[in-house]
Design a protein around this motif. Structure first.
Motif, PDB file in Angstrom:
ATOM      1  N   ALA A 150       1.757  39.786  13.267  1.00  0.00           N
ATOM      2  CA  ALA A 150       1.468  39.430  11.805  1.00  0.00           C
ATOM      3  C   ALA A 150       0.515  38.303  11.161  1.00  0.00           C
ATOM      4  O   ALA A 150      -0.001  38.468  10.202  1.00  0.00           O
ATOM      5  N   GLY A 151       0.871  37.473  12.094  1.00  0.00           N
ATOM      6  CA  GLY A 151       0.381  35.911  11.674  1.00  0.00           C
ATOM      7  C   GLY A 151      -0.946  35.682  12.372  1.00  0.00           C
ATOM      8  O   GLY A 151      -1.316  34.663  12.200  1.00  0.00           O
ATOM      9  N   PHE A 152      -1.450  36.629  13.005  1.00  0.00           N
ATOM     10  CA  PHE A 152      -2.763  36.493  13.665  1.00  0.00           C
ATOM     11  C   PHE A 152      -3.805  35.800  13.097  1.00  0.00           C
ATOM     12  O   PHE A 152      -4.455  34.700  13.515  1.00  0.00           O
ATOM     13  N   CYS A 153      -4.118  36.269  11.721  1.00  0.00           N
ATOM     14  CA  CYS A 153      -4.999  35.583  11.007  1.00  0.00           C
ATOM     15  C   CYS A 153      -5.053  34.405  10.368  1.00  0.00           C
ATOM     16  O   CYS A 153      -5.863  33.804   9.666  1.00  0.00           O
ATOM     17  N   ASP A 154      -3.686  33.743  10.535  1.00  0.00           N
ATOM     18  CA  ASP A 154      -3.414  32.384  10.065  1.00  0.00           C
ATOM     19  C   ASP A 154      -4.331  31.609  10.649  1.00  0.00           C
ATOM     20  O   ASP A 154      -4.446  30.443   9.849  1.00  0.00           O
ATOM     21  N   GLY A 155      -4.708  31.724  11.911  1.00  0.00           N
ATOM     22  CA  GLY A 155      -5.556  30.966  12.693  1.00  0.00           C
ATOM     23  C   GLY A 155      -6.926  31.228  12.758  1.00  0.00           C
ATOM     24  O   GLY A 155      -7.731  30.496  13.270  1.00  0.00           O
ATOM     25  N   HIS A 156      -7.331  32.085  11.629  1.00  0.00           N
ATOM     26  CA  HIS A 156      -8.650  32.508  11.501  1.00  0.00           C
ATOM     27  C   HIS A 156      -9.018  32.496   9.993  1.00  0.00           C
ATOM     28  O   HIS A 156      -9.623  33.563   9.644  1.00  0.00           O
ATOM     29  N   ARG A 157      -8.563  31.772   9.117  1.00  0.00           N
ATOM     30  CA  ARG A 157      -8.766  31.658   7.875  1.00  0.00           C
ATOM     31  C   ARG A 157     -10.132  31.684   7.245  1.00  0.00           C
ATOM     32  O   ARG A 157     -10.385  32.375   6.009  1.00  0.00           O
ATOM     33  N   PHE A 158     -11.228  31.347   8.113  1.00  0.00           N
ATOM     34  CA  PHE A 158     -12.556  31.769   7.618  1.00  0.00           C
ATOM     35  C   PHE A 158     -13.109  33.071   7.849  1.00  0.00           C
ATOM     36  O   PHE A 158     -14.260  33.456   7.831  1.00  0.00           O
ATOM     37  N   ARG A 159     -12.449  33.939   8.748  1.00  0.00           N
ATOM     38  CA  ARG A 159     -12.783  35.235   8.718  1.00  0.00           C
ATOM     39  C   ARG A 159     -12.288  36.079   7.791  1.00  0.00           C
ATOM     40  O   ARG A 159     -11.335  36.421   7.888  1.00  0.00           O
ATOM     41  N   SER A 160     -13.153  36.287   6.860  1.00  0.00           N
ATOM     42  CA  SER A 160     -12.682  36.805   5.706  1.00  0.00           C
ATOM     43  C   SER A 160     -12.086  38.340   5.874  1.00  0.00           C
ATOM     44  O   SER A 160     -11.323  38.775   4.958  1.00  0.00           O
ATOM     45  N   ALA A 161     -12.604  39.151   6.825  1.00  0.00           N
ATOM     46  CA  ALA A 161     -12.399  40.380   7.053  1.00  0.00           C
ATOM     47  C   ALA A 161     -11.344  40.509   8.251  1.00  0.00           C
ATOM     48  O   ALA A 161     -11.176  41.616   8.621  1.00  0.00           O
ATOM     49  N   CYS A 162     -10.715  39.424   8.711  1.00  0.00           N
ATOM     50  CA  CYS A 162      -9.734  39.319   9.805  1.00  0.00           C
ATOM     51  C   CYS A 162      -8.645  40.419   9.519  1.00  0.00           C
ATOM     52  O   CYS A 162      -8.231  41.264  10.275  1.00  0.00           O
ATOM     53  N   VAL A 163      -8.012  40.308   8.357  1.00  0.00           N
ATOM     54  CA  VAL A 163      -6.889  41.216   7.997  1.00  0.00           C
ATOM     55  C   VAL A 163      -7.205  42.507   7.985  1.00  0.00           C
ATOM     56  O   VAL A 163      -6.475  43.390   8.673  1.00  0.00           O
ATOM     57  N   THR A 164      -8.398  42.975   7.637  1.00  0.00           N
ATOM     58  CA  THR A 164      -8.712  44.264   7.550  1.00  0.00           C
ATOM     59  C   THR A 164      -9.134  44.981   8.913  1.00  0.00           C
ATOM     60  O   THR A 164      -8.732  45.895   9.078  1.00  0.00           O
ATOM     61  N   HIS A 165      -9.665  43.936   9.543  1.00  0.00           N
ATOM     62  CA  HIS A 165     -10.071  44.397  11.083  1.00  0.00           C
ATOM     63  C   HIS A 165      -8.830  44.604  11.546  1.00  0.00           C
ATOM     64  O   HIS A 165      -8.656  45.533  12.670  1.00  0.00           O
ATOM     65  N   GLN A 166      -7.917  43.647  11.721  1.00  0.00           N
ATOM     66  CA  GLN A 166      -6.492  43.906  12.355  1.00  0.00           C
ATOM     67  C   GLN A 166      -5.775  45.083  11.900  1.00  0.00           C
ATOM     68  O   GLN A 166      -5.366  45.949  12.619  1.00  0.00           O
ATOM     69  N   LEU A 167      -5.741  45.373  10.570  1.00  0.00           N
ATOM     70  CA  LEU A 167      -4.914  46.397  10.301  1.00  0.00           C
ATOM     71  C   LEU A 167      -5.816  47.574  10.548  1.00  0.00           C
ATOM     72  O   LEU A 167      -5.222  48.809  11.212  1.00  0.00           O
ATOM     73  N   MET A 168      -7.123  47.821  10.758  1.00  0.00           N
ATOM     74  CA  MET A 168      -7.656  48.844  11.451  1.00  0.00           C
ATOM     75  C   MET A 168      -7.313  49.293  12.936  1.00  0.00           C
ATOM     76  O   MET A 168      -7.029  50.543  13.307  1.00  0.00           O
ATOM     77  N   GLY A 169      -7.148  48.209  13.378  1.00  0.00           N
ATOM     78  CA  GLY A 169      -6.625  48.445  14.957  1.00  0.00           C
ATOM     79  C   GLY A 169      -5.234  48.933  15.050  1.00  0.00           C
ATOM     80  O   GLY A 169      -4.905  49.785  15.896  1.00  0.00           O
ATOM     81  N   LEU A 170      -4.380  48.380  14.253  1.00  0.00           N
ATOM     82  CA  LEU A 170      -3.050  48.707  14.226  1.00  0.00           C
ATOM     83  C   LEU A 170      -2.924  50.325  13.512  1.00  0.00           C
ATOM     84  O   LEU A 170      -1.962  50.921  14.308  1.00  0.00           O
ATOM     85  N   ARG A 171      -3.798  50.783  12.709  1.00  0.00           N
ATOM     86  CA  ARG A 171      -3.686  52.151  12.186  1.00  0.00           C
ATOM     87  C   ARG A 171      -4.248  53.034  13.471  1.00  0.00           C
ATOM     88  O   ARG A 171      -3.584  54.227  13.442  1.00  0.00           O
ATOM     89  N   LEU A 172      -4.962  52.473  14.209  1.00  0.00           N
ATOM     90  CA  LEU A 172      -5.514  53.555  15.381  1.00  0.00           C
ATOM     91  C   LEU A 172      -4.496  53.762  16.273  1.00  0.00           C
ATOM     92  O   LEU A 172      -4.203  54.496  16.982  1.00  0.00           O
ATOM     93  N   GLN A 173      -3.546  52.523  16.505  1.00  0.00           N
ATOM     94  CA  GLN A 173      -2.301  52.515  17.421  1.00  0.00           C
ATOM     95  C   GLN A 173      -1.513  53.428  16.991  1.00  0.00           C
ATOM     96  O   GLN A 173      -0.673  54.297  17.638  1.00  0.00           O
TER      97      GLN A 173
END
Length: 297
Positions: A150-173
């Motif tokens: 859940a905290g993956f995007c904390d280290g990528h704060r300048f990637r504005s789509a980080c959370v949405t991309h991460q959630l896309m992957g989890l939804r596929l799983q």
């Protein structure tokens, strides 16, 4: 003199803060939801744009965008979307039986994957491929496991789509029922909460704004999407039915306007964009014909 300087300093600090507070309030205030007819009209206009620009769209092989159009065609039953997706299928999916993205579009399809086959892909695409295959060797890769935290995007704060991309992957799983992560549902819930916060405090109607609304809706949290956010989304649609990656803020003389960008405000031109419009079509299809857990891929 010191008093004047103090007043100037307070003004410099206070006025932008106050302006931002008003801006945030304006696009989060209570408002009636868009009428069904408004959503239908917006969807029809956006589909018409894909028809008009079909040749250009078919030159772009972004699998996630085409999956959105595939799902939109399935939800709406729209023959125009289905015909366009069929043309994409003929051009890209019929050539290589080991095409990495084939399981994204077809259920029950297996392809051979190895860590080497992911070399050169962006971090989120590596995560997507694991999520489509549930492959044990890919799960052993540290960067893929990290994207399930859940905290993956904390280290990528300048990637504005980080959370949405991460959630896309989890939804596929979730759809592929990958067995590796027992905390998957809890992580999805935490990311949904983060998207609500991002939509609240960052009302700029850029590409990622629409993507955040989409992922909340697609992941079954459509009830957390405020009507004001949907109205913001509809207002950002261009007259030709598309959405721009950089919506116009203020028209300027000459060839450029003042537009919203992912980094703030800058010169540019609001032009219809496939990346943004495919997401607009998908979220409108979900709002009109069903939200969340939309069946099998």
């Amino acid at each position: 003199m010191l008093r004047k300087l103090l007043i100037i300093f307070i003004s410099i600090v206070t006025l932008p803060t106050l302006g931002y507070a008003v801006y945030v309030w304006q696009y989060n205030r209570d408002t009636p939801p868009p009428a069904h007819a408004e959503l239908e009209a917006a969807l029809n206009a956006s589909i018409h744009w894909t028809e008009t620009n079909s040749e250009h769209l078919l030159s772009t092989n972004n699998p996630m965008l085409w999956r959105m159009l595939q799902q939109s065609a399935r939800l709406t039953g729209d023959a125009r979307l289905q015909a366009l997706f069929d043309r994409y299928t003929q051009r890209y999916l019929g050539r290589d039986p080991d095409y990495l993205w084939r399981p994204l579009f077809r259920d029950g399809v297996w392809i051979p994957v190895t860590p080497a086959s992911l070399e050169g892909l962006p971090y989120y695409n590596r995560h997507f491929i694991f999520s489509l295959t549930c492959d044990a060797d890919l799960w052993a890769l540290p960067d893929i496991q990290a994207q399930n935290q859940a905290g993956f995007c904390d280290g990528h704060r300048f990637r504005s789509a980080c959370v949405t991309h991460q959630l896309m992957g989890l939804r596929l799983q979730q759809r592929k029922q990958c067995p590796q992560d027992p905390d998957l549902a809890a992580t999805v819930s935490r990311l949904q909460a983060r998207l609500v916060g991002q939509l609240t405090w960052d009302p700029r109607p850029v590409d990622v704004y629409l993507q955040r609304v989409l992922m909340l809706t697609e992941s079954g949290a459509g009830g957390q999407v405020k009507p004001a956010w949907l109205r913001r989304l509809l207002r950002a649609q261009l007259p030709d039915g598309a959405w721009a990656n950089t919506p116009m803020l203020l028209p300027l003389p000459g060839a450029r306007d003042l537009v919203w960008t992912r980094n703030g405000i800058g010169p540019g031109r609001a032009v219809g964009n496939f990346h943004t419009t495919a997401q607009g079509i998908y979220v409108l299809s979900l709002l009109l014909y069903g939200q969340g857990d939309e069946g099998r891929l």
